[in-house]
Design a protein around this motif. Sequence first.
Motif, PDB file in Angstrom:
ATOM      1  N   MET B   2       0.847  -1.188   0.000  1.00  0.00           N
ATOM      2  CA  MET B   2       0.000   0.000   0.000  1.00  0.00           C
ATOM      3  C   MET B   2       0.888   1.246   0.000  1.00  0.00           C
ATOM      4  O   MET B   2       1.851   1.326   0.766  1.00  0.00           O
ATOM      5  CB  MET B   2      -0.889   0.015   1.242  1.00  0.00           C
ATOM      6  N   PRO B   3       0.564   2.221  -0.837  1.00  0.00           N
ATOM      7  CA  PRO B   3       1.322   3.476  -0.788  1.00  0.00           C
ATOM      8  C   PRO B   3       0.984   4.232   0.505  1.00  0.00           C
ATOM      9  O   PRO B   3       0.032   3.889   1.205  1.00  0.00           O
ATOM     10  CB  PRO B   3       0.814   4.243  -2.005  1.00  0.00           C
ATOM     11  N   LYS B   4       1.798   5.229   0.804  1.00  0.00           N
ATOM     12  CA  LYS B   4       1.556   6.042   2.007  1.00  0.00           C
ATOM     13  C   LYS B   4       0.623   7.189   1.620  1.00  0.00           C
ATOM     14  O   LYS B   4       1.008   8.073   0.859  1.00  0.00           O
ATOM     15  CB  LYS B   4       2.903   6.566   2.514  1.00  0.00           C
ATOM     16  N   VAL B   5      -0.593   7.132   2.101  1.00  0.00           N
ATOM     17  CA  VAL B   5      -1.590   8.161   1.788  1.00  0.00           C
ATOM     18  C   VAL B   5      -1.978   8.848   3.093  1.00  0.00           C
ATOM     19  O   VAL B   5      -2.535   8.226   3.989  1.00  0.00           O
ATOM     20  CB  VAL B   5      -2.839   7.553   1.123  1.00  0.00           C
ATOM     21  N   THR B   6      -1.627  10.121   3.209  1.00  0.00           N
ATOM     22  CA  THR B   6      -1.825  10.884   4.437  1.00  0.00           C
ATOM     23  C   THR B   6      -2.862  11.967   4.183  1.00  0.00           C
ATOM     24  O   THR B   6      -2.898  12.538   3.095  1.00  0.00           O
ATOM     25  CB  THR B   6      -0.495  11.568   4.839  1.00  0.00           C
ATOM     26  N   LEU B   7      -3.678  12.269   5.151  1.00  0.00           N
ATOM     27  CA  LEU B   7      -4.617  13.381   4.966  1.00  0.00           C
ATOM     28  C   LEU B   7      -3.868  14.693   5.114  1.00  0.00           C
ATOM     29  O   LEU B   7      -3.184  14.926   6.117  1.00  0.00           O
ATOM     30  CB  LEU B   7      -5.747  13.310   5.999  1.00  0.00           C
ATOM     31  N   HIS B   8      -3.976  15.563   4.144  1.00  0.00           N
ATOM     32  CA  HIS B   8      -3.308  16.861   4.183  1.00  0.00           C
ATOM     33  C   HIS B   8      -4.258  17.937   4.710  1.00  0.00           C
ATOM     34  O   HIS B   8      -3.928  18.641   5.656  1.00  0.00           O
ATOM     35  CB  HIS B   8      -2.787  17.205   2.790  1.00  0.00           C
ATOM     36  N   HIS B   9      -5.418  18.076   4.096  1.00  0.00           N
ATOM     37  CA  HIS B   9      -6.409  19.022   4.618  1.00  0.00           C
ATOM     38  C   HIS B   9      -7.800  18.708   4.087  1.00  0.00           C
ATOM     39  O   HIS B   9      -7.953  17.951   3.137  1.00  0.00           O
ATOM     40  CB  HIS B   9      -6.021  20.479   4.296  1.00  0.00           C
ATOM     41  N   ILE B  10      -8.783  19.294   4.745  1.00  0.00           N
ATOM     42  CA  ILE B  10     -10.177  19.283   4.294  1.00  0.00           C
ATOM     43  C   ILE B  10     -10.525  20.729   4.014  1.00  0.00           C
ATOM     44  O   ILE B  10     -10.359  21.581   4.893  1.00  0.00           O
ATOM     45  CB  ILE B  10     -11.127  18.769   5.390  1.00  0.00           C
ATOM     46  N   ALA B  11     -10.996  21.006   2.800  1.00  0.00           N
ATOM     47  CA  ALA B  11     -11.268  22.398   2.430  1.00  0.00           C
ATOM     48  C   ALA B  11     -12.750  22.713   2.575  1.00  0.00           C
ATOM     49  O   ALA B  11     -13.601  21.979   2.084  1.00  0.00           O
ATOM     50  CB  ALA B  11     -10.820  22.664   1.001  1.00  0.00           C
ATOM     51  N   LEU B  12     -13.032  23.809   3.247  1.00  0.00           N
ATOM     52  CA  LEU B  12     -14.402  24.291   3.415  1.00  0.00           C
ATOM     53  C   LEU B  12     -14.516  25.658   2.756  1.00  0.00           C
ATOM     54  O   LEU B  12     -13.717  26.555   3.022  1.00  0.00           O
ATOM     55  CB  LEU B  12     -14.739  24.446   4.912  1.00  0.00           C
ATOM     56  N   MET B  13     -15.525  25.815   1.906  1.00  0.00           N
ATOM     57  CA  MET B  13     -15.772  27.117   1.282  1.00  0.00           C
ATOM     58  C   MET B  13     -16.573  27.974   2.250  1.00  0.00           C
ATOM     59  O   MET B  13     -17.577  27.516   2.806  1.00  0.00           O
ATOM     60  CB  MET B  13     -16.587  26.936  -0.007  1.00  0.00           C
ATOM     61  N   VAL B  14     -16.139  29.214   2.422  1.00  0.00           N
ATOM     62  CA  VAL B  14     -16.856  30.126   3.320  1.00  0.00           C
ATOM     63  C   VAL B  14     -16.986  31.494   2.649  1.00  0.00           C
ATOM     64  O   VAL B  14     -16.161  31.883   1.818  1.00  0.00           O
ATOM     65  CB  VAL B  14     -16.146  30.279   4.687  1.00  0.00           C
ATOM     66  N   ALA B  15     -18.025  32.217   3.050  1.00  0.00           N
ATOM     67  CA  ALA B  15     -18.277  33.530   2.452  1.00  0.00           C
ATOM     68  C   ALA B  15     -17.507  34.630   3.170  1.00  0.00           C
ATOM     69  O   ALA B  15     -17.162  35.646   2.571  1.00  0.00           O
ATOM     70  CB  ALA B  15     -19.776  33.831   2.490  1.00  0.00           C
ATOM     71  N   ASP B  16     -17.227  34.433   4.460  1.00  0.00           N
ATOM     72  CA  ASP B  16     -16.571  35.468   5.273  1.00  0.00           C
ATOM     73  C   ASP B  16     -15.454  34.788   6.063  1.00  0.00           C
ATOM     74  O   ASP B  16     -15.701  34.167   7.092  1.00  0.00           O
ATOM     75  CB  ASP B  16     -17.610  36.099   6.206  1.00  0.00           C
TER      76      ASP B  16
END
Lengths: 140, 140
Positions: B2-16
Motif C-alpha cells: 500500500m502506498p503512504k496516503v496521508t490526509l493533508h487538509h479538508i477544504a471548506l468554502m466560506v463567504a466570510d
Amino acid sequence: MMPKVTLHHIALMVADLDAAIAFYRDALGIALEGAHDVDAEGVRVAFLPLHGDYANRPPAIELVQPTRLDTGVAKWMATHGQGMHHICVQVDDIDAAMKRASEHGATFTSAEPGRKSDGTRYVFIHPKTAFGALIELVQT
Amino acid sequence: MMPKVTLHHIALMVADLDAAIAFYRDALGIALEGAHDVDAEGVRVAFLPLHGDYANRPPAIELVQPTRLDTGVAKWMATHGQGMHHICVQVDDIDAAMKRASEHGATFTSAEPGRKSDGTRYVFIHPKTAFGALIELVQT
C-alpha cells in the motif's frame, strides 16, 4: 488553553458501498479496516484509516451507504447525491466542547449528546451555525 | 504494498473568512496557523491544523473564501453555498498515484499535475469517478 481537537473521520455518502470500497482501496491505496452494518441507523459503513499517527487513532475515511429509505442520511443523499457528508472531530470532554461552541453561536441537532452502541458520546453542530459544514463531535 | 496516503487538509468554502476563522478557533478551539491571499487563484485561505502527529504534518481544516467572481471556486459556491468542498491527501509519488488511480477508473481535472507557487504538485480526481467526492492529490 486550546482543547485537544483531533480529526476522527470524514464521512462520504455512497450509493454502492462495495464499489466505493474498491475504489478507495484500489485506486487510492487506502487500506480497508473493515465494514459492518449499523442496523439501528439504517446504514452500512466502512472505515479506511489514512496513514498517520498510529500512537493515536489515525483519521479515517468513512464510507456510508444507507440501507433503508426512512433515515436522515437516506433523505440527505436523495437530495444531495453522493459526496462529502460530515467531518467528525474527537474531543476530550464533549460537554465542555458543547458549552464552548454554544457560547460562540453553535447550535446542535440535539440538546444532549447521543450514545452509540460502543458507548461513544456524539453530537452534531447544525451546519447553519458552522458556515455550512456538518461537524460531528465525539468523545470515545 | 500500500502506498503512504496521508490526509493533508479538508477544504471548506466560506463567504466570510474572518468570521469563519473566529468560529473554528473560538467555538471549536482549533488553533489558527495563518491566513493569506492566493492572488493567482482568487482566494483567501486560512489553515487550522488539528491536533495530531507533529512528527508529520497534522491534518488541517482549510477555510477558503473566494475573492473574485470569475473563478471555479466562486462559481461552485454560488451554486452549492458554503460547506465542504474537497479532501486533500498527500502522496509520496503523484505520478504513480495518478497511474494507479486511472487504472481503477479515476479521471482527473487536468491531464498533468499543476504546480503551486511553493512547488507542490497537485491534481484533482473528478468527483464523478470518486463516488461524488472531490479528492485532491498533492506531492509536497
